[in-house]
Design a protein around this motif. Structure first.
Motif, mmCIF file in Angstrom:
data_model
loop_
_atom_site.group_PDB
_atom_site.id
_atom_site.type_symbol
_atom_site.label_atom_id
_atom_site.label_comp_id
_atom_site.label_asym_id
_atom_site.label_seq_id
_atom_site.Cartn_x
_atom_site.Cartn_y
_atom_site.Cartn_z
ATOM 1 N N THR B 21 0.840 -1.201 0.000
ATOM 2 C CA THR B 21 0.000 0.000 0.000
ATOM 3 C C THR B 21 0.875 1.252 0.000
ATOM 4 O OG1 THR B 21 -1.720 -1.179 1.231
ATOM 5 C CG2 THR B 21 -1.825 1.229 1.255
ATOM 6 N N ARG B 61 -2.151 2.338 9.647
ATOM 7 C CA ARG B 61 -2.466 2.823 8.306
ATOM 8 C C ARG B 61 -2.647 4.342 8.327
ATOM 9 N NH1 ARG B 61 -7.027 -0.029 7.426
ATOM 10 N NH2 ARG B 61 -5.990 -1.916 6.800
ATOM 11 N N ARG B 62 -3.305 4.819 9.370
ATOM 12 C CA ARG B 62 -3.544 6.257 9.435
ATOM 13 C C ARG B 62 -2.219 7.010 9.594
ATOM 14 N NH1 ARG B 62 -8.154 9.653 12.668
ATOM 15 N NH2 ARG B 62 -7.416 11.670 12.037
ATOM 16 N N VAL B 116 -6.972 8.036 -1.441
ATOM 17 C CA VAL B 116 -8.340 7.505 -1.445
ATOM 18 C C VAL B 116 -8.454 6.362 -2.448
ATOM 19 C CG1 VAL B 116 -10.719 8.020 -2.134
ATOM 20 C CG2 VAL B 116 -9.508 9.569 -0.601
ATOM 21 N N LEU B 119 -6.463 3.245 -1.250
ATOM 22 C CA LEU B 119 -7.094 2.552 -0.127
ATOM 23 C C LEU B 119 -8.395 1.877 -0.549
ATOM 24 C CD1 LEU B 119 -6.484 5.152 2.737
ATOM 25 C CD2 LEU B 119 -5.241 3.045 2.275
ATOM 26 N N ARG B 120 -9.129 2.510 -1.434
ATOM 27 C CA ARG B 120 -10.406 1.926 -1.867
ATOM 28 C C ARG B 120 -10.198 0.777 -2.848
ATOM 29 N NH1 ARG B 120 -14.525 1.188 -0.871
ATOM 30 N NH2 ARG B 120 -16.011 2.158 -2.281
ATOM 31 N N LEU B 125 -10.472 -1.086 1.285
ATOM 32 C CA LEU B 125 -11.126 -0.542 2.471
ATOM 33 C C LEU B 125 -12.498 -0.008 2.085
ATOM 34 C CD1 LEU B 125 -8.358 1.480 4.375
ATOM 35 C CD2 LEU B 125 -8.842 -0.970 4.377
ATOM 36 N N GLU B 127 -15.605 2.725 2.432
ATOM 37 C CA GLU B 127 -15.554 4.193 2.467
ATOM 38 C C GLU B 127 -15.315 4.704 3.881
ATOM 39 O OE1 GLU B 127 -18.367 5.292 -1.369
ATOM 40 O OE2 GLU B 127 -19.282 5.018 0.596
ATOM 41 N N GLU B 129 -13.824 3.067 6.340
ATOM 42 C CA GLU B 129 -12.456 2.736 6.745
ATOM 43 C C GLU B 129 -11.455 3.692 6.091
ATOM 44 O OE1 GLU B 129 -12.560 -1.296 5.448
ATOM 45 O OE2 GLU B 129 -12.780 -2.098 7.464
ATOM 46 N N THR B 130 -11.710 4.024 4.841
ATOM 47 C CA THR B 130 -10.839 4.970 4.151
ATOM 48 C C THR B 130 -10.911 6.345 4.814
ATOM 49 O OG1 THR B 130 -11.215 3.784 2.076
ATOM 50 C CG2 THR B 130 -10.317 6.005 1.903
ATOM 51 N N VAL B 141 -14.478 11.191 1.146
ATOM 52 C CA VAL B 141 -13.931 10.023 0.443
ATOM 53 C C VAL B 141 -14.685 9.794 -0.862
ATOM 54 C CG1 VAL B 141 -13.720 7.508 0.532
ATOM 55 C CG2 VAL B 141 -13.016 8.888 2.493
#
Lengths: 459, 167
Positions: B21, B61-62, B116, B119-120, B125, B127, B129-130, B141
């Motif tokens: 990622t 992740r954040r 975005v 991650l999507r 992930l 929406e 979670e993103t 998002v």
């Protein structure tokens, strides 16, 4: 092939070019050691004290502010360089004093030192609603690691810098920071500090509608990225949401946090004995566990227990621990379902789901489980059927799967964590009693249940 | 179990997907590993608290995404990825070229819009979670994803059209 498919294909192919074979832990540890050695070598020529680099990383020995650090998350955000706002913005003497009063940040097992007091900025400073508040953006260092934090300080109105105490902090990169304190007896205060060129909308209060949605109170809009608002005494968290827009884009949409106190010791979220007795309706279950769990559910739902019906739908075990599914019936007609397992003192909330009031009693309810003690999703799904169910199915991508409830009334089945599905209960005559989606696992249970599609069943 | 054996297990489980990622976020393999390393080091120091979260990987992740966008602002060049895998029958290079076009177009997007999409459409992930990973709203998002896809489409289609004309 559409753009989304093309993008997925390209991303997957791009990711496969990255070699991630080998032992991840060994690689992580090796890189960490190399990382530290490299930093030590770079610094050794300019600071003999770095011979004790272990002590430096442990936060024992301070490094001078000019030594290079390794930035971690929490880098400067839009508030770092924002002008000071609030009625103390022009009080240079006070802010100069605050600059010296800002303290190191103590985390469990580590102390983050303030590395350059001249680089501390104050996005907000004011006497507001019966207290003095200061928001400081503070550069910090722990060993070789640099970070920046946004730290709230509070004190009595007119307090000197030495009289200010830390009351909360967040990562320095956050674009929006809130301070929200309330009390059952005294007025409270809500402060939202956002970029000056943003607009803030604040909604306080909400209700669960009979249709199974959350209806927030009409928001009040504030320009210039700042909210300073006194709030009325409230018995508990009123459910305040903050939406911040900047350049037409929502940069924050969520709760305002809430610190609440009362002097009577009363807990409005704790159910009465009568409520628990009625909820159990003759079932055998540890009352102390149920009291704790129902109290937790009321707090999560921002509901006072008084006047709200509670009904235990199922009791059993999950991973050998007590487990229960129960519903709350607040005024207005909606129903909130909660599933938990564990003990009175250590439990996991597996499900929170807002249901329309009509037909809630005859819905099957399902929830996914994480690995015990971890956050990993599993394929395990618990399904509880309503009374009168003669057939219970789970529908995902293929034909419906027949489920057989055990003696407790729950069926345990498997389902890929990412696969959408629903469960359906049928009566003896073949009619559908109810059908309910199997919601995804939540990553953040901080919001109001039903505020997103993962915690409600209606669009 | 030693105090941080569970952290070791956490690293072993999440290292590969996080690095992939991160690579898609930054376009640079070295930065990707540094990014994950940095986020995991921060997580390790706070593991006693993070491990009690419902989703510790969401915390990592954040931290990773926030740092990625900051690093990107300071970088001037990015690595152009080479795609050397699974070319299908027919013209074996056309799909690879197309993927390169897509990835190249992706790297022209603003960091958060790119994040975005990654991650999507890579990390899969939701929406929400993103939104949690980026610290923004679900609405943001949705709009970023929509605008990102539109911009990709605008860039990809002319390039593909040109390539087809050449062939």
């Amino acid at each position: 092939m559409n753009t989304e498919t093309t993008l997925r294909d390209a991303l997957a192919a791009g990711a496969r070019t990255v070699d991630v074979t080998g032992d991840p832990w060994a690689g992580f540890a090796r890189r960490e050691r190399t990382h530290r050695r490299r930093r030590r070598a770079r610094l050794a020529g300019v600071a003999a004290v770095l011979a004790l680099a272990g002590g430096v990383q442990a936060g024992v020995l301070p490094l001078p502010a000019w030594t290079p650090g390794i930035p971690v998350a929490g880098l400067p955000g839009p508030l770092t360089d924002a002008p000071t706002r609030g009625n103390l913005a022009g009080d240079k003497a006070f802010l100069a004093g605050m600059r010296q009063a800002v303290t190191d940040v103590v985390d469990p097992g580590e102390v983050w030192r303030v590395i350059d007091r001249g680089a501390i900025t104050f996005p907000y400073a004011a006497d507001v609603a019966g207290r003095r508040l200061v928001l400081a953006s503070v550069p910090l260092r722990y060993g070789f690691l640099d970070d920046r934090a946004l730290v709230w300080y509070e004190g009595e109105p007119g307090a000197a810098p030495a009289g200010m105490r830390e009351s909360g902090r967040s990562d320095g990169g956050e674009p929006v920071v809130t301070y929200h304190q309330g009390s059952a007896e005294e007025p409270g205060v809500l402060v939202v500090v956002a970029p000056p060129d943003s607009t803030v909308a604040v909604s306080t209060g909400f209700r669960y509608t009979a249709a199974g949605r959350v209806e927030h109170s009409a928001p009040t809009s504030y320009p210039n990225g700042l909210v300073e608002r006194a709030t009325q005494p409230a018995p508990m968290d009123p459910g305040t949401t903050v939406t911040v827009r900047r350049d037409g884009e929502v940069i924050y949409d969520g709760g305002a946090g809430y610190g609440w106190s009362n002097s009577s010791g009363a807990m409005p979220t704790e159910p009465t004995e009568a409520t628990l007795t009625a909820a159990l309706a003759g079932r055998s279950f540890d009352r102390e566990i149920l009291r704790r769990w129902v109290t937790q559910a009321f707090g999560d739902a921002r509901l006072a227990a008084a006047g709200v019906g509670v009904k235990v739908r199922w009791t059993g075990t999950v991973d050998g621990q007590p487990a229960a599914l129960f519903t709350l019936h607040p005024a207005g007609g909606a129903v909130l379902a909660y599933a938990l397992h564990g003990t009175a003192d250590a439990y996991r909330q597996d499900l929170r789901l807002l249901l329309p009031g009509a037909g809630a009693e005859t819905r099957p309810i399902a929830w996914r489980l994480r690995a015990e003690g971890k956050d990993d999703p599993t394929s395990r799904v618990y399904v509880v059927a309503p009374p009168g169910t003669s057939r219970l199915t789970l529908s995902a991508s293929g034909p419906p799967v027949e489920l057989t409830p055990d003696a407790t009334g729950a069926a345990v089945t498997t389902l890929d964590p990412d696969t959408a599905a629903s469960v359906t209960a049928y009566g003896g005559d073949g009619s559908v009693l109810g059908s309910t989606p199997v919601t995804q696992l939540e990553n953040d249970m901080g919001g109001i249940p039903g505020d997103d599609l993962n915690t409600r069943v209606v669009p | 179990m030693a105090p941080h054996d569970d952290f070791r297990a956490f690293v072993e489980q999440h290292w590969a997907p996080l690095v992939r990622t991160a690579y898609l976020l930054t376009g640079d393999r070295g930065y990707a590993e540094d990014l994950v390393q940095s986020a995991l080091e921060k997580t390790h120091r706070r593991w006693s608290r993070v491990s009690r979260m419902d989703a510790p990987v969401a915390y990592v992740r954040r931290a990773m995404v926030n740092t990625a966008t900051s690093w990107r602002r300071r970088r001037r060049v990015s690595e152009v990825p080479l795609l050397l895998v699974d070319g299908p029958a027919g013209d074996p290079y056309a799909p690879v070229d197309q993927r390169q076009q897509v990835l190249a177009a992706l790297r022209t997007l603003p960091p958060r819009m790119r994040a975005v999409l990654v991650l999507r459409y890579f990390a899969d992930l939701s929406e929400s979670e993103t939104a949690a990973a980026l610290g923004c709203s679900v609405g943001s998002v949705k709009s970023q994803a929509s605008r990102g896809l539109t911009r990709l489409r605008e860039q990809i289609e002319p390039a593909l059209h040109t390539a087809l004309q050449r062939s």
